[in-house]
Design a protein around this motif. Sequence first.
Motif, PDB file in Angstrom:
ATOM      1  N   PHE A 178       0.798  -1.234   0.000  1.00  0.00           N
ATOM      2  CA  PHE A 178       0.000   0.000   0.000  1.00  0.00           C
ATOM      3  C   PHE A 178       0.831   1.285   0.000  1.00  0.00           C
ATOM      4  O   PHE A 178       0.277   2.377  -0.035  1.00  0.00           O
ATOM      5  CB  PHE A 178      -0.938   0.017   1.214  1.00  0.00           C
ATOM      6  CG  PHE A 178      -1.742  -1.234   1.372  1.00  0.00           C
ATOM      7  CD1 PHE A 178      -2.750  -1.538   0.461  1.00  0.00           C
ATOM      8  CD2 PHE A 178      -1.497  -2.112   2.406  1.00  0.00           C
ATOM      9  CE1 PHE A 178      -3.502  -2.688   0.595  1.00  0.00           C
ATOM     10  CE2 PHE A 178      -2.241  -3.275   2.549  1.00  0.00           C
ATOM     11  CZ  PHE A 178      -3.246  -3.569   1.639  1.00  0.00           C
ATOM     12  N   GLY A 179       2.147   1.165   0.080  1.00  0.00           N
ATOM     13  CA  GLY A 179       2.986   2.359   0.120  1.00  0.00           C
ATOM     14  C   GLY A 179       2.915   3.103   1.435  1.00  0.00           C
ATOM     15  O   GLY A 179       3.198   4.304   1.501  1.00  0.00           O
ATOM     16  N   LEU A 180       2.542   2.384   2.518  1.00  0.00           N
ATOM     17  CA  LEU A 180       2.444   2.995   3.838  1.00  0.00           C
ATOM     18  C   LEU A 180       3.683   2.664   4.659  1.00  0.00           C
ATOM     19  O   LEU A 180       4.150   1.520   4.675  1.00  0.00           O
ATOM     20  CB  LEU A 180       1.197   2.497   4.577  1.00  0.00           C
ATOM     21  CG  LEU A 180      -0.159   2.798   3.926  1.00  0.00           C
ATOM     22  CD1 LEU A 180      -1.272   2.199   4.760  1.00  0.00           C
ATOM     23  CD2 LEU A 180      -0.361   4.298   3.756  1.00  0.00           C
ATOM     24  N   ASN A 181       4.198   3.675   5.354  1.00  0.00           N
ATOM     25  CA  ASN A 181       5.353   3.478   6.224  1.00  0.00           C
ATOM     26  C   ASN A 181       4.974   3.797   7.662  1.00  0.00           C
ATOM     27  O   ASN A 181       4.528   4.909   7.961  1.00  0.00           O
ATOM     28  CB  ASN A 181       6.504   4.395   5.792  1.00  0.00           C
ATOM     29  CG  ASN A 181       7.102   3.982   4.468  1.00  0.00           C
ATOM     30  OD1 ASN A 181       7.848   3.025   4.382  1.00  0.00           O
ATOM     31  ND2 ASN A 181       6.748   4.703   3.407  1.00  0.00           N
ATOM     32  N   ILE A 182       5.138   2.815   8.559  1.00  0.00           N
ATOM     33  CA  ILE A 182       4.880   3.020   9.980  1.00  0.00           C
ATOM     34  C   ILE A 182       6.188   3.492  10.611  1.00  0.00           C
ATOM     35  O   ILE A 182       7.172   2.748  10.656  1.00  0.00           O
ATOM     36  CB  ILE A 182       4.401   1.717  10.660  1.00  0.00           C
ATOM     37  CG1 ILE A 182       3.218   1.108   9.899  1.00  0.00           C
ATOM     38  CG2 ILE A 182       4.050   1.995  12.120  1.00  0.00           C
ATOM     39  CD1 ILE A 182       1.994   1.968   9.843  1.00  0.00           C
ATOM     40  N   ILE A 183       6.214   4.740  11.077  1.00  0.00           N
ATOM     41  CA  ILE A 183       7.465   5.293  11.600  1.00  0.00           C
ATOM     42  C   ILE A 183       7.517   5.287  13.122  1.00  0.00           C
ATOM     43  O   ILE A 183       8.566   5.559  13.709  1.00  0.00           O
ATOM     44  CB  ILE A 183       7.714   6.710  11.068  1.00  0.00           C
ATOM     45  CG1 ILE A 183       6.572   7.660  11.433  1.00  0.00           C
ATOM     46  CG2 ILE A 183       7.904   6.668   9.562  1.00  0.00           C
ATOM     47  CD1 ILE A 183       6.820   9.105  11.004  1.00  0.00           C
ATOM     48  N   ALA A 184       6.398   4.956  13.777  1.00  0.00           N
ATOM     49  CA  ALA A 184       6.409   4.844  15.237  1.00  0.00           C
ATOM     50  C   ALA A 184       5.154   4.117  15.698  1.00  0.00           C
ATOM     51  O   ALA A 184       4.106   4.184  15.061  1.00  0.00           O
ATOM     52  CB  ALA A 184       6.494   6.209  15.901  1.00  0.00           C
ATOM     53  N   ILE A 185       5.305   3.403  16.815  1.00  0.00           N
ATOM     54  CA  ILE A 185       4.171   2.764  17.487  1.00  0.00           C
ATOM     55  C   ILE A 185       4.190   3.233  18.937  1.00  0.00           C
ATOM     56  O   ILE A 185       5.203   3.113  19.633  1.00  0.00           O
ATOM     57  CB  ILE A 185       4.256   1.225  17.426  1.00  0.00           C
ATOM     58  CG1 ILE A 185       4.298   0.743  15.972  1.00  0.00           C
ATOM     59  CG2 ILE A 185       3.067   0.604  18.155  1.00  0.00           C
ATOM     60  CD1 ILE A 185       4.513  -0.760  15.841  1.00  0.00           C
ATOM     61  N   LYS A 186       3.059   3.774  19.398  1.00  0.00           N
ATOM     62  CA  LYS A 186       2.961   4.293  20.753  1.00  0.00           C
ATOM     63  C   LYS A 186       1.946   3.489  21.552  1.00  0.00           C
ATOM     64  O   LYS A 186       0.927   3.057  21.017  1.00  0.00           O
ATOM     65  CB  LYS A 186       2.527   5.768  20.733  1.00  0.00           C
ATOM     66  CG  LYS A 186       3.445   6.690  19.967  1.00  0.00           C
ATOM     67  CD  LYS A 186       2.797   8.036  19.694  1.00  0.00           C
ATOM     68  CE  LYS A 186       2.397   8.769  20.942  1.00  0.00           C
ATOM     69  NZ  LYS A 186       1.819  10.109  20.629  1.00  0.00           N
ATOM     70  N   ASN A 187       2.249   3.298  22.817  1.00  0.00           N
ATOM     71  CA  ASN A 187       1.249   2.762  23.734  1.00  0.00           C
ATOM     72  C   ASN A 187       1.411   3.473  25.071  1.00  0.00           C
ATOM     73  O   ASN A 187       2.205   4.409  25.181  1.00  0.00           O
ATOM     74  CB  ASN A 187       1.362   1.229  23.866  1.00  0.00           C
ATOM     75  CG  ASN A 187       2.757   0.781  24.274  1.00  0.00           C
ATOM     76  OD1 ASN A 187       3.335   1.317  25.211  1.00  0.00           O
ATOM     77  ND2 ASN A 187       3.285  -0.214  23.561  1.00  0.00           N
ATOM     78  N   SER A 188       0.693   3.038  26.068  1.00  0.00           N
ATOM     79  CA  SER A 188       0.706   3.738  27.357  1.00  0.00           C
ATOM     80  C   SER A 188       2.065   3.703  28.042  1.00  0.00           C
ATOM     81  O   SER A 188       2.359   4.530  28.898  1.00  0.00           O
ATOM     82  CB  SER A 188      -0.349   3.150  28.297  1.00  0.00           C
ATOM     83  OG  SER A 188      -0.120   1.756  28.482  1.00  0.00           O
ATOM     84  N   GLN A 212      -0.049   8.141   1.271  1.00  0.00           N
ATOM     85  CA  GLN A 212      -1.023   8.943   0.545  1.00  0.00           C
ATOM     86  C   GLN A 212      -2.294   9.116   1.367  1.00  0.00           C
ATOM     87  O   GLN A 212      -2.742   8.184   2.028  1.00  0.00           O
ATOM     88  CB  GLN A 212      -1.368   8.284  -0.786  1.00  0.00           C
ATOM     89  CG  GLN A 212      -0.259   8.373  -1.839  1.00  0.00           C
ATOM     90  CD  GLN A 212      -0.736   7.898  -3.193  1.00  0.00           C
ATOM     91  OE1 GLN A 212      -1.287   6.828  -3.315  1.00  0.00           O
ATOM     92  NE2 GLN A 212      -0.515   8.705  -4.217  1.00  0.00           N
ATOM     93  N   HIS A 213      -2.871  10.333   1.315  1.00  0.00           N
ATOM     94  CA  HIS A 213      -4.107  10.584   2.049  1.00  0.00           C
ATOM     95  C   HIS A 213      -5.155   9.523   1.742  1.00  0.00           C
ATOM     96  O   HIS A 213      -5.764   8.947   2.643  1.00  0.00           O
ATOM     97  CB  HIS A 213      -4.747  11.936   1.645  1.00  0.00           C
ATOM     98  CG  HIS A 213      -3.820  13.095   1.611  1.00  0.00           C
ATOM     99  ND1 HIS A 213      -3.009  13.425   2.659  1.00  0.00           N
ATOM    100  CD2 HIS A 213      -3.615  14.030   0.663  1.00  0.00           C
ATOM    101  CE1 HIS A 213      -2.318  14.515   2.338  1.00  0.00           C
ATOM    102  NE2 HIS A 213      -2.661  14.883   1.144  1.00  0.00           N
TER     103      HIS A 213
END
Length: 221
Positions: A178-188, A212-213
């Motif tokens: 999909f051309g999506l890049n996950i640059i961070a994952i946050k949790n509590s 992309q939007h």
Amino acid sequence: MKVKKIKKSILIIGLGKFGRYLALKMQDFGNQVMVVDKEEAESQKLATKIDDIFIGDCTNEEVLKSLGVTDFDICFVTIGENFESSITITMLLKKLGAKYTVVKTGSELQSELLRKIGADEIIYPEKELAEKLALKYHTGQSMKSYLELNKDYSIIEMEVPQKWIGSSLMELDLRKKFGLNIIAIKNSNSVNVVPEPVESFREGDVIVVVGQHSTILKYIS
């Protein structure tokens, strides 16, 4: 290694609510701030909070000259309610050699005119806020924050889609598919910047994704 903070010299012309908030925040960041308004009553609202306040009409070239506009790193013109004054001041700032001018506007037509006379950057806060609110509530508030990179791409902070929970980045293969890049994952408990491919999503995770939007909206709408 500590990153050295670079202080800037800031001139803010026009002390409506936007100009006042901007002045206080820029000063909070440690910058040297001068504010100017032709109305003494407006200037007095910051009298105990900003050290360098000047009362004068900046549509007068001699007033701007006296301020030494070339000494400022950034000159903000935040007179959104008086467009004629904004144009005059912007033109004078450019004529006097201002390094960088940022002008607040209230419409697309005003933005076009300001670009033509040389404004370096134009801000349209009402439009930007409305667009962010529309996107947030359109997505059921799963979107936390949004930064538009250009007309096609964004960085969005969002709740992890339910269908991704339990799967790893490698399994989903979001970049290739999909051309999506996950640059961070946050949790509590933590923030995982540039997560490993084997990292799996969990309930309650918030992700920061670039793409992309149109593609991102498929997952948060």
